[in-house]
Structure formats: structure tokens, C-alpha cells
Design an enzyme around this catalytic site. Structure first.
Site, PDB file in Angstrom:
ATOM      1  N   ASP A 108     -28.383   5.593  -0.953  1.00 40.01           N
ATOM      2  CA  ASP A 108     -27.885   4.996  -1.430  1.00 40.01           C
ATOM      3  C   ASP A 108     -27.293   4.266  -3.295  1.00 40.01           C
ATOM      4  OD1 ASP A 108     -25.604   2.949  -0.547  1.00 40.01           O
ATOM      5  OD2 ASP A 108     -27.391   1.245  -1.522  1.00 40.01           O
TER       6      ASP A 108
ATOM      7  N   GLU B 199     -41.312  21.251  -1.410  1.00 41.23           N
ATOM      8  CA  GLU B 199     -42.782  21.543  -0.339  1.00 41.23           C
ATOM      9  C   GLU B 199     -42.553  21.582   0.778  1.00 41.23           C
ATOM     10  OE1 GLU B 199     -44.524  17.645  -1.303  1.00 41.23           O
ATOM     11  OE2 GLU B 199     -43.999  17.857  -3.579  1.00 41.23           O
TER      12      GLU B 199
END
Length: 551
Positions: A208, A259
Site C-alpha cells: 500500500d 530467502e
């Protein structure tokens, strides 16, 4: 050959949870309601869902005011409900993206409550944008910035000793204080939040106000161009939108996502003046997608559409990213109404009973179907907003006392805001609340016309908007139209049409003119594969898009 990342071609369906489906009967949609309708979404043919905020929140701005980023608000269920929904979606091959709100928190967030209790200059206040006021005894705000929702962007606090104190920045509602992203503690907290949801198995984040977060040093005064829109469409350099430092945030986040296995993705809500600038958010080490708002805001005009599509393909390709097409979402007037307005439509203002140039319903739906058929033929990813597959229009006649958008209240009713695109969905024409809630409750009132748009009425109905969407998505998948490597060739077939060929065989024509268009210009017998409206022989009516091959 390495497999293509899923987000490059995905059709992603936005779920606004409070308006999707209510399982509890309280009139507010919830996560079990999402789970109950995953079969409908699988049948539609989408690849992923994006869930607007469901995290713990006082709901001053429908969940975009987050008080706890690592929990589910009881309105929507529990973390167990989320985990079940995620597992059920993944079991159907549907990926899940969650909304993340990093520009600001709720004023009920533990950090902000600690800041209010702490002294000026304290580490607690350093997590937010607290500043001393100007003028005699600091009575004036630090600068002249205005809130996106109307009114000043600063609110003064009362200190612990009862005296008037510092001011805090809120680019949105006063209940949404902005974080200070020059503070390393804020960076560390959002890494923790990202990992919390990634560890649960989410496939990515819609971010957002992704062009916010970083503010220009010194917080200089700024008066936006009234014609530019409220979220960053100004050509000038805006001290709180699109600052260069924000890119370092997303490079950091990209490293966190790396990751994890499975092509986790970041999508930017970034309202910027040009496509060229928006493309900077999706460079190879930053975000993966950025909504193409310039495309969304383009008028129903063939020349303008050709230009914005061509520029999008050029600019995003230059940074190695796909374009991310979109026509509707929870912040804009639904395109089944927007494309048939005859008056100005300032972003975020909304339309209501007293708005000029109200939409022509039949024309709006016809254009919306044609616009979607054109969009889904383009290479890249596409986002759909819940209910557009039912042809839902903007709801205009919401009673004043039922409105809930903070824009309505902060402008004293001058702007209607975004409630009209957020009215709960119709599932069953004959059921209470049209199947949205078993009790008939609905947090925003649903209009009587929802019965004719209900999903059960449109299911398996030839020519329905739902059937059209299902068919377009099936053909898009079969023909691999989202693949940027499938050739796109522009066809010069007239000023009032957008015409192109995808691959070796599929032709796409969108007739935006006032006169019929004859497919015989293609030089052979046209076999229609999909069409937004009926095609008589080789004649394409105005406001119609056709996919065809030559036999």
C-alpha cells in the site's frame, strides 16, 4: 530452460474481505467466507488472490489502519482461519498475496501509544513523524501539507502534562500516523513482519502507498495541482511521493523474499505521473510488479489506449519486468461505470446522488466488457477486482448516514469517497443479502439491481459477464497470452480501433468508434474465438472487443 516466474503472467483476483462473503452473519465478510468460495474462483480461472487488509485494526479506514501486523482482526476470523484459507487455496493451485501497509499504522498501534506517552525527542517518538509546530508556541503545523482524505495532514497532540505539544504527520486519516522510515527500527520491524507472513506460506505482498514512506528532508511546503489527483499524479516533484530513498526499502525487502523458495512477489501501489517513473519500482532488484494506473485512468479512446499500451510495453520491458494491467480496485470508480461517465472523475472523490454526468448503465457495462477483453489479451500480469466478473457498477445511491469512507467525513460530504465500489457482492439472487450473509446483514446497503447481477443468475448463462470472463481467462491460458515472448504485432486497421496480433494466429480488435467495424479487413474468413458482445457475420459493433483467427 528455467521455468517462468508465475507473477509475470498471472491473473490475480483482488478480494476486499469485508465485502466478499460473510460466514458469521454479522454483515462483514470474513476469511471463512473466502475459503467457502474458493471453488468459484478456481472455476473463474484466476491464478492468485490478493487479500486487502484483514490484520488487527480499529477499522477507521477499513483495515488500512493496522494496529497489529501479525494477527488477524476478529472481524475476519483468526490466524487458524487464515492458515486454513491459505492451505485450501494452495490445494487448488491458487496463490495468495496479502496487503501490507508500511506508510502508516493505526493510532492504536502499540508503538504509537508508546509515542504519545513518551516525551518529545524520545526513541518512541522517533518511529513516527513527530515535529514541533511553527509560530507562537508551536500553534501552527510544521508545513502546509494536506491529507489525501481532505483537511490538514498534521494533528497536534496533548502532552502527558496536559499542555499542547508536538504535531504528527498523517498523509491519510488522523488515525493513521506516518512511520519515519529514516529510523532503522522501522526497517527492522517490517523485515520481521514480512518473515512472519512468508513463514506462514504467503506468495507475496501488495504494498500500500508504495511510493510514500520516505519524505523529503526538511519537509518543505507543497501545494499540489488540483487536477493531478490525490495520490501522486502531479508532474512536479512531490516531497512525500516517489522520493529516491524509498527504492532502498524495496531492495531490502527483495532480499528478504529471496530467502524463501517459490518466487515470492512484491506488487507496488505507486501512483506516479508517468509510466517511465512507475517502471523504476520494478527494476531487477526491487519490486516484481507495479499497478499500471496510467492504463486504468486512460479514457475510452483508441489513440490514447494504443499509446499507453505501447509505452507500457516499452518502459517495463526496458527494466525486465512485465506490465501489470488493472481496470478496477477498491479505491476507484468501477470501470463498468467509469467508462460511461460524462463528467470529470477526480481520483478518490467518488460519485454519488448529486454528482454531475452520472454513468449510462448499459453503455458502461458494454465498454467494461470490451475493455476487459482487450486487457486480458495483453502480455504481462492482470488484476481483477471482485465483482467485475459480474459486471457490477458503482453504487451511487448510498444514503449519507450509511457511508463509511473517511474521505466523506473529512471533507464534510464534499467528496463521496470509495464506498460505491465496496458494496458487498451478490452470490444468490433469492437469498438474504443476495447470498452475501446468511442473516441478510450487510455493512453497506446493497441495491435491488444486485439480484440481476448475482453469481447464480450468471453461472452457465450464455452471454453473461461471468461466462465472458471465464471464457476469456480459459483462452488466455490456452494461448499463453500473458507471455511477453508471444509476439505482439500492431495492426493499422483504423483510427477508432485498437488492433493487434498475438503470436501467429490470434487477432484482437477493440472497436472504440461510433461505427461498426468489418473484420474482413484481415483478409480472410474470421472465426471468432471470444467476443465481448455478439458479432453479426464479420461486423463488430461499437464498444466491442473480438478475439478471432483466420480460417
Amino acid at each position: 530452460m528455467a521455468s517462468r516466474e508465475w507473477w509475470r503472467t498471472a491473473v490475480i483476483y483482488q478480494i476486499y474481505p469485508r465485502s466478499f462473503a460473510d460466514s458469521s452473519g454479522d454483515g462483514i465478510g470474513d476469511l471463512p467466507g473466502v475459503t467457502a468460495h474458493l471453488d468459484d474462483l478456481q472455476r473463474l480461472g484466476i491464478d492468485a488472490i490478493w487479500l486487502s487488509p484483514f490484520m488487527r485494526s480499529p477499522q477507521r479506514d477499513a483495515g488500512y489502519d493496522v494496529s497489529d501486523y501479525c494477527d488477524v482482526d476478529p472481524l475476519f476470523g483468526t490466524l487458524a482461519d487464515f492458515d486454513e484459507m491459505l492451505a485450501q487455496a494452495h490445494g487448488r493451485g491458487i496463490r495468495v498475496i496479502v496487503d501490507l501497509v508500511p506508510n502508516h499504522s493505526s493510532d492504536q498501534h502499540a508503538w504509537f501509544q508508546q509515542a504519545l506517552a513518551a516525551a518529545p525527542g524520545s526513541p518512541e517518538r522517533g518511529r513516527y513523524m513527530f515535529r514541533d509546530g511553527k509560530g507562537d508556541e508551536g500553534r501552527l503545523p510544521p508545513n502546509n501539507w494536506e491529507s489525501v482524505f481532505g483537511g490538514p495532514a498534521w494533528t497536534r497532540v496533548t502532552e502527558a502534562d496536559g499542555t499542547p505539544g508536538q504535531w504528527y504527520l498523517h498523509l491519510f486519516d488522523s488515525s493513521q500516523p506516518d512511520f519515519d522510515w529514516s529510523n532503522p527500527e522501522v526497517w527492522a520491524e517490517f523485515r520481521r513482519i514480512l518473515r512472519f507472513w512468508l513463514d506462514r506460506g504467503v506468495d507475496g505482498f501488495r504494498v500500500d502507498v508504495a511510493h510514500g514512506l520516505v519524505k523529503e528532508d526538511g519537509l518543505p511546503d507543497y501545494t499540489p495541482d488540483p487536477a493531478s489527483g490525490s495520490m501522486g499524479g502531479d508532474d512536479a516533484s512531490v516531497p512525500y511521493w516517489g522520493q529516491p530513498g524509498v527504492h532502498e526499502v524495496y531492495r531490502d525487502w527483495r532480499a528478504v523474499l529471496a530467502e524463501y523458495d517459490g518466487d515470492r512477489a512484491l506488487c507496488a501501489e505507486a501512483w506516479l505521473p508517468t509510466i517511465e517513473q512507475t517502471a523504476l519500482w520494478v527494476r531487477h532488484d526491487e519490486m516484481h510488479q507495479a499497478f499500471n494506473f496510467e492504463y486504468l485512468e486512460t479514457e475510452w479512446d483508441a489513440a490514447q489506449l494504443r499509446a499507453v499500451i505501447a509505452e507500457s510495453l516499452r518502459a517495463y520491458s526496458a527494466v525486465g519486468a512485465p506490465s501489470t494491467w488493472v481496470l478496477s480496485n477498491h479505491d476507484v470508480v468501477r470501470h463498468a461505470s467509469r467508462l460511461a461517465l460524462t463528467a470529470e472523475n477526480p481520483q478518490g472523490h467518488g460519485i454519488g446522488p448529486d454528482s454531475p454526468g452520472k454513468p449510462i448503465a448499459e453503455l458502461g457495462l458494454r465498454r467494461a466488457r470490451a475493455a476487459t477483453a482487450l486487457m486480458l489479451a495483453l502480455p504481462g500480469s492482470a488484476y481483477l477486482y471482485q465483482g467485475e466478473e459480474l459486471g457490477l457498477p458503482e453504487v451511487i445511491d448510498i444514503p449519507d448516514d450509511a457511508r463509511q469512507d473517511p474521505t466523506w467525513f473529512r471533507t464534510a460530504g464534499e467528496r463521496y469517497g470509495r464506498d460505491g465500489c465496496r458494496v458487498p457482492l451478490p452470490w444468490d439472487a433469492a437469498a438474504p443479502a443476495y447470498g452475501f450473509s446468511p442473516t441478510g446483514a450487510s455493512w453497506l446497503p446493497q441495491p435491488a439491481e444486485w439480484a440481476e447481477h448475482a453469481r447464480d443468475v450468471q453461472r452457465d448463462a450464455p452471454g453473461s459477464t461471468l461466462s465472458l470472463y471465464e471464457h476469456l481467462l480459459a483462452v488466455r491460458r490456452t494461448e499463453d497470452l500473458g507471455d511477453e515472448d508471444v509476439r505482439l504485432e500492431w495492426l493499422e486497421w483504423g483510427d477508432d480501433v485498437v488492433a493487434l496480433r498475438r503470436g501467429e494466429r490470434l487477432h484482437v480488435v477493440a472497436n472504440l468508434g461510433e461505427d461498426p467495424f468489418d473484420l474482413s479487413i484481415a483478409g480472410g474468413a474470421a472465426r471468432v474465438v471470444a467476443a465481448s458482445a455478439a458479432v453479426e457475420g464479420s461486423i463488430v459493433a461499437p464498444d466491442t472487443t473480438v478475439w478471432f483467427v483466420l480460417d
